[in-house]
Design a protein around this motif. Structure first.
Motif, PDB file in Angstrom:
ATOM      1  N   VAL A 209       0.831  -1.210   0.000  1.00 31.11           N
ATOM      2  CA  VAL A 209       0.000   0.000   0.000  1.00 31.11           C
ATOM      3  C   VAL A 209       0.866   1.262   0.000  1.00 31.11           C
ATOM      4  O   VAL A 209       0.679   2.157  -0.842  1.00 31.11           O
ATOM      5  N   LEU A 210       1.809   1.344   0.928  1.00 27.72           N
ATOM      6  CA  LEU A 210       2.663   2.532   1.003  1.00 27.72           C
ATOM      7  C   LEU A 210       3.527   2.680  -0.247  1.00 27.72           C
ATOM      8  O   LEU A 210       3.696   3.787  -0.768  1.00 27.72           O
ATOM      9  N   GLY A 211       4.080   1.557  -0.728  1.00 29.90           N
ATOM     10  CA  GLY A 211       4.916   1.609  -1.922  1.00 29.90           C
ATOM     11  C   GLY A 211       4.137   2.059  -3.139  1.00 29.90           C
ATOM     12  O   GLY A 211       4.633   2.853  -3.956  1.00 29.90           O
ATOM     13  N   ALA A 212       2.895   1.582  -3.286  1.00 25.00           N
ATOM     14  CA  ALA A 212       2.066   1.973  -4.428  1.00 25.00           C
ATOM     15  C   ALA A 212       1.754   3.463  -4.387  1.00 25.00           C
ATOM     16  O   ALA A 212       1.848   4.165  -5.412  1.00 25.00           O
ATOM     17  N   ILE A 213       1.376   3.961  -3.219  1.00 26.41           N
ATOM     18  CA  ILE A 213       1.075   5.398  -3.094  1.00 26.41           C
ATOM     19  C   ILE A 213       2.297   6.234  -3.446  1.00 26.41           C
ATOM     20  O   ILE A 213       2.214   7.214  -4.206  1.00 26.41           O
ATOM     21  N   PHE A 214       3.454   5.846  -2.910  1.00 22.89           N
ATOM     22  CA  PHE A 214       4.672   6.633  -3.125  1.00 22.89           C
ATOM     23  C   PHE A 214       5.098   6.629  -4.592  1.00 22.89           C
ATOM     24  O   PHE A 214       5.375   7.690  -5.174  1.00 22.89           O
ATOM     25  N   LEU A 215       5.160   5.454  -5.216  1.00 24.18           N
ATOM     26  CA  LEU A 215       5.656   5.370  -6.589  1.00 24.18           C
ATOM     27  C   LEU A 215       4.677   5.993  -7.587  1.00 24.18           C
ATOM     28  O   LEU A 215       5.101   6.645  -8.553  1.00 24.18           O
ATOM     29  N   ILE A 216       3.375   5.815  -7.368  1.00 22.57           N
ATOM     30  CA  ILE A 216       2.403   6.441  -8.264  1.00 22.57           C
ATOM     31  C   ILE A 216       2.436   7.963  -8.097  1.00 22.57           C
ATOM     32  O   ILE A 216       2.362   8.707  -9.090  1.00 22.57           O
ATOM     33  N   TRP A 217       2.534   8.420  -6.865  1.00 25.40           N
ATOM     34  CA  TRP A 217       2.669   9.859  -6.608  1.00 25.40           C
ATOM     35  C   TRP A 217       3.910  10.402  -7.322  1.00 25.40           C
ATOM     36  O   TRP A 217       3.856  11.435  -7.989  1.00 25.40           O
ATOM     37  N   ASN A 218       5.019   9.687  -7.183  1.00 23.24           N
ATOM     38  CA  ASN A 218       6.251  10.124  -7.847  1.00 23.24           C
ATOM     39  C   ASN A 218       6.085  10.147  -9.368  1.00 23.24           C
ATOM     40  O   ASN A 218       6.519  11.085 -10.044  1.00 23.24           O
TER      41      ASN A 218
END
Length: 357
Positions: A209-218
């Motif tokens: 969940v955290l990785g998806a939010i971070f990478l998509i945001w980036n």
């Protein structure tokens, strides 16, 4: 300014060096974090966990030293500007890593539960804090910072603790912690191995969940190319695969999957930066680019020749070290040793020289 082949090559090499560092030192940090959860207050369990990385952790640190030296030599303006704004964070990182060395070297110098517990706390801190700081630092590098006309970063330390930077720190902590947990499952036996597998089975979900939010945001806010969707998807698939490999008790495949996820995430971050090395949020004209911050072509060529000559030697030596210390460890039991013969004596001498005792 057009980017030359050597400039692009060195940007790619630095990305590879830091990706290698995050993979190798990442599971070291993760093992140390696990002293807080899998150790259960048992000094012998903690000792066994630390022994899984004892002979190799210092060699893994070489990757960041070479990466930092590569930035200094290949992109000196990038190096100088980074230190103008990240100095306090990097100083804190350095102090923690110094304490970490002391913890590895001194923990077994006294047979005292209080002594061991004190150094184990240092190990836990030196697992969490560097992972958090690296995440905050690289999140701010890809996000960008305020840079003035003299190539000085004007964003202060508090400014680096923005939501995107803090999320990057949490992602690095979670991903390294999961990576180290799978490493322990791969390198230990008995109850410790079972506990590591159980912990990994629930840790994967917040990391996804955290990785998806971070990478998509980036990707949506900071990446300069749609091509970085490819490593983002690879990272996502690798983390999802961990769910199934963990259930199947394929510990080697689980560790490989987190390795792929880390490499893909690093590729997405560095790839999204191109052709910049440090974006300026206040004025795009002040952004540092690959072409504008690189050393001369002659310098880059000499460095490339050096890498071609010596990198295979370093990789071969490190691969040998991992092979020698690939055996599983059991809490409370001595390590298995090789049999007799010249090869066995060489391996035994190598272990005796590098194991942390």
């Amino acid at each position: 300014m057009d980017i030359t082949f050597l400039q692009g090559l060195w940007f790619a090499l630095i990305a590879v060096l830091f990706a290698g560092y995050f993979v190798l030192e990442g599971f070291d940090f993760g093992v140390e974090m696990n002293l807080a959860t899998l150790g259960k207050g048992d000094p012998e369990r903690n000792r066994t966990m630390l022994k899984t990385i004892g002979p190799i952790w210092d060699g893994n640190q070489v990757w960041v030293l070479v990466g930092g030296a590569g930035i200094f030599a290949a992109f000196p303006e990038w190096y100088a500007t980074l230190f103008s704004g990240f100095y306090l964070a990097l100083l804190l990182l350095l102090l923690v890593l110094i304490l970490r060395v002391c913890a590895f070297k001194w923990r077994e110098k006294r047979n005292s539960a209080a002594w061991h517990k004190g150094w184990d706390i240092i190990h836990i801190i030196s697992g969490f804090v560097p992972a958090l700081l690296w995440g905050v630092a690289f999140a701010n590098i890809v996000r960008g910072v305020q840079i003035d006309d003299n190539a000085w970063i004007t964003t202060n330390l508090i400014g680096l603790l923005n939501p995107f930077g803090l999320l990057g720190g949490l992602v690095f902590v979670g991903l390294f912690w999961l990576h180290g947990t799978h490493y322990l499952a791969l390198r230990t036996t008995g109850e410790l191995r079972e506990d590591a597998n159980k912990q990994a089975s629930w840790m994967i979900y917040p990391v996804i969940v955290l990785g998806a939010i971070f990478l998509i945001w980036n990707q949506l806010a900071h990446s300069n190319t749609w091509l970085t969707w490819i490593p983002l998807l690879i990272a996502a698939l690798a983390l999802v695969a961990v769910i199934f490999t963990n259930k199947a008790r394929r510990e080697g495949m689980s560790f490989l999957a987190t390795t792929v996820a880390i490499v893909a995430a690093a590729a997405q971050m560095f790839g999204g930066l191109f052709p910049n090395v440090l974006p300026a949020t206040n004025d795009p004209a002040n952004s540092l680019t690959i072409a504008g911050s690189a050393s001369t072509e002659h310098t880059l060529l000499l460095m490339a020749i050096f890498v071609v000559l010596f990198l295979p030697i370093v990789l071969s030596y490190q691969a040998w070290g991992y092979k020698v210390f690939s055996h599983r460890l059991t809490v409370g039991e001595p390590d298995e040793r090789e049999g007799q013969g010249p090869k066995a004596r060489i391996v035994g001498a190598y272990r005796a020289a590098f194991e942390q005792e």
